[in-house]
Design a protein around this motif. Structure first.
Motif, PDB file in Angstrom:
ATOM      1  N   SER A  93       0.846  -1.189   0.000  1.00  0.00           N
ATOM      2  CA  SER A  93       0.000   0.000   0.000  1.00  0.00           C
ATOM      3  C   SER A  93       0.886   1.247   0.000  1.00  0.00           C
ATOM      4  CB  SER A  93      -0.904   0.010   1.240  1.00  0.00           C
ATOM      5  OG  SER A  93      -1.592   1.243   1.349  1.00  0.00           O
ATOM      6  N   LYS A  97      -3.547   3.401  -2.472  1.00  0.00           N
ATOM      7  CA  LYS A  97      -3.914   2.169  -3.169  1.00  0.00           C
ATOM      8  C   LYS A  97      -3.326   0.977  -2.431  1.00  0.00           C
ATOM      9  CE  LYS A  97      -5.718   3.868  -7.167  1.00  0.00           C
ATOM     10  NZ  LYS A  97      -6.930   3.434  -7.857  1.00  0.00           N
ATOM     11  N   GLU A  98      -4.033  -0.121  -2.498  1.00  0.00           N
ATOM     12  CA  GLU A  98      -3.542  -1.374  -1.916  1.00  0.00           C
ATOM     13  C   GLU A  98      -3.652  -2.464  -2.969  1.00  0.00           C
ATOM     14  OE1 GLU A  98      -4.095  -2.657   2.411  1.00  0.00           O
ATOM     15  OE2 GLU A  98      -5.539  -3.939   1.343  1.00  0.00           O
ATOM     16  N   GLU A  99      -2.570  -3.199  -3.179  1.00  0.00           N
ATOM     17  CA  GLU A  99      -2.556  -4.209  -4.231  1.00  0.00           C
ATOM     18  C   GLU A  99      -1.860  -5.482  -3.773  1.00  0.00           C
ATOM     19  OE1 GLU A  99      -3.859  -4.331  -7.275  1.00  0.00           O
ATOM     20  OE2 GLU A  99      -4.712  -2.305  -7.201  1.00  0.00           O
ATOM     21  N   SER A 148       1.425  -5.534   4.576  1.00  0.00           N
ATOM     22  CA  SER A 148       0.477  -6.023   5.576  1.00  0.00           C
ATOM     23  C   SER A 148       1.100  -7.066   6.490  1.00  0.00           C
ATOM     24  CB  SER A 148      -0.756  -6.616   4.882  1.00  0.00           C
ATOM     25  OG  SER A 148      -0.385  -7.734   4.090  1.00  0.00           O
TER      26      SER A 148
END
Length: 349
Positions: A93, A97-99, A148
């Protein structure tokens, strides 16, 4: 051809409906071929950029890189040219945005590194090069990435050509960075050894390892084969549907013209000549429908968002167009057989 074209001009609505159906079929066919090609690229484009011949994995890993862990001494320097590949899945992130992505631990000068299109290669720990898929999703050079599953922070210092692996975007960094994020990948461990050696089959490996040809490795990526088979079945059925629809339309039109064919036969027109007329009409219909469908497909491709995995291969489009015309001609054979059975005396009444 003259008789076929003139009849079509006089019955524009009738033949226009057939062409309309063919346009829709060819449009769907070409879009599906683009989707199939796009999905293939999503899975394998990063691997193709390696230009490798084989990959060495742990035998118990079911040909999956992330599940494969072994001592690098068991395969490193065994082949003419090879390099270590360490991999772990990450959720990154940049605060906006988080991918989901894959982090590859590689040597910055190895053949696993794709071409840099912006910024520069990583030069120290916790620097990463992202493939341009992430750039398209709003990430940029200088972004600080949080993870994460780790307290480590990564910094994007460059973007490479698109190099997705199994439909996931890829981040490239050095081995130490990956080890900090995934402690299981210690200095002496690796997930895989990627090989550039035409004679890789001649080299003997530890019994715990296996060398897999790169094409076999790609074919066994999770979901790759099932996905391709499904789309290819759909494309095959579209060809069959096309032949059936053309065959039915032309057969009905032939039945409506039974008396006309009887009169033409009575005037000396042969079965062969009338068969050529039907084939000519079918060819014109299929050619017009295919070309318009192709044009609509290419036009649609210009407006599709980048999130849609569509990639049009010119050679594939031409081949499919030719096959579509051929199967349409095959579908017209029922009409030709009907014409041969027309009795001029009975048809005239």
């Amino acid at each position: 051809m003259f008789l076929a074209w003139n009849e079509m001009k006089r019955n524009k609505l009738k033949f226009g409906l057939i062409i309309g159906v063919l346009i829709m079929i060819s449009y769907l066919l070409f879009l599906l071929s683009g989707l199939a090609n796009g999905l293939i690229n999503m899975n394998r484009e990063g691997i193709d950029k390696w230009h490798a011949d084989a990959i060495v994995l742990n035998k118990d890993a079911n040909q999956t890189v992330e599940q494969s862990i072994f001592d690098k001494k068991e395969a490193d320097h065994t082949f003419k040219k090879s390099t270590l590949l360490k991999q772990t899945g990450v959720i990154v992130s940049n605060g906006k945005k988080e991918e989901n992505a894959l982090l590859f631990g590689v040597s910055k000068n190895s053949f696993l590194m794709p071409k840099i299109i912006q910024g520069h290669k990583f030069t120290k720990d916790n620097q990463v090069v992202a493939d341009e898929t992430l750039k398209e999703k709003g990430f940029k050079v200088g972004d600080q990435l949080s993870l994460s599953q780790s307290d480590e922070k990564l910094k994007i210092v460059g973007f490479s050509e698109s190099a997705k692996y199994n439909a996931s975007p890829v981040l490239f960094s050095n081995y130490h960075t990956l080890q900090e994020i995934n402690p299981k990948m210690t200095t002496d461990k690796t997930n895989a050894v990627v090989v550039r050696d035409k004679h890789w089959k001649d080299e003997k490996l530890n019994s715990d390892l296996e060398a897999i040809g790169i094409e076999d490795f790609v074919q066994n990526l999770p979901g790759y084969k099932a996905q391709n088979l499904t789309l290819n079945f759909m494309i095959t059925f579209l060809f069959i549907i096309s032949a059936t629809v053309i065959g039915i339309f032309l057969y009905v039109i032939t039945l409506q013209k039974t008396n006309l064919f009887g009169v033409l036969k009575a005037q000396g027109f042969t079965n062969g000549y009338l068969a050529k007329v039907v084939l000519a009409q079918t060819f014109i219909i299929a050619l017009i429908g295919t070309l318009i469908g192709l044009a609509l497909t290419l036009l649609t491709g210009l407006f599709l968002p980048s999130a849609v995995p569509v990639a049009f291969n010119p050679v594939t489009l031409v081949i499919y167009g030719i096959v579509l015309i051929v199967v349409s001609l095959v579908g017209s054979l029922f009409s030709i057989l009907t014409i041969r059975k027309v009795d001029p005396l009975k048809a005239i009444g």
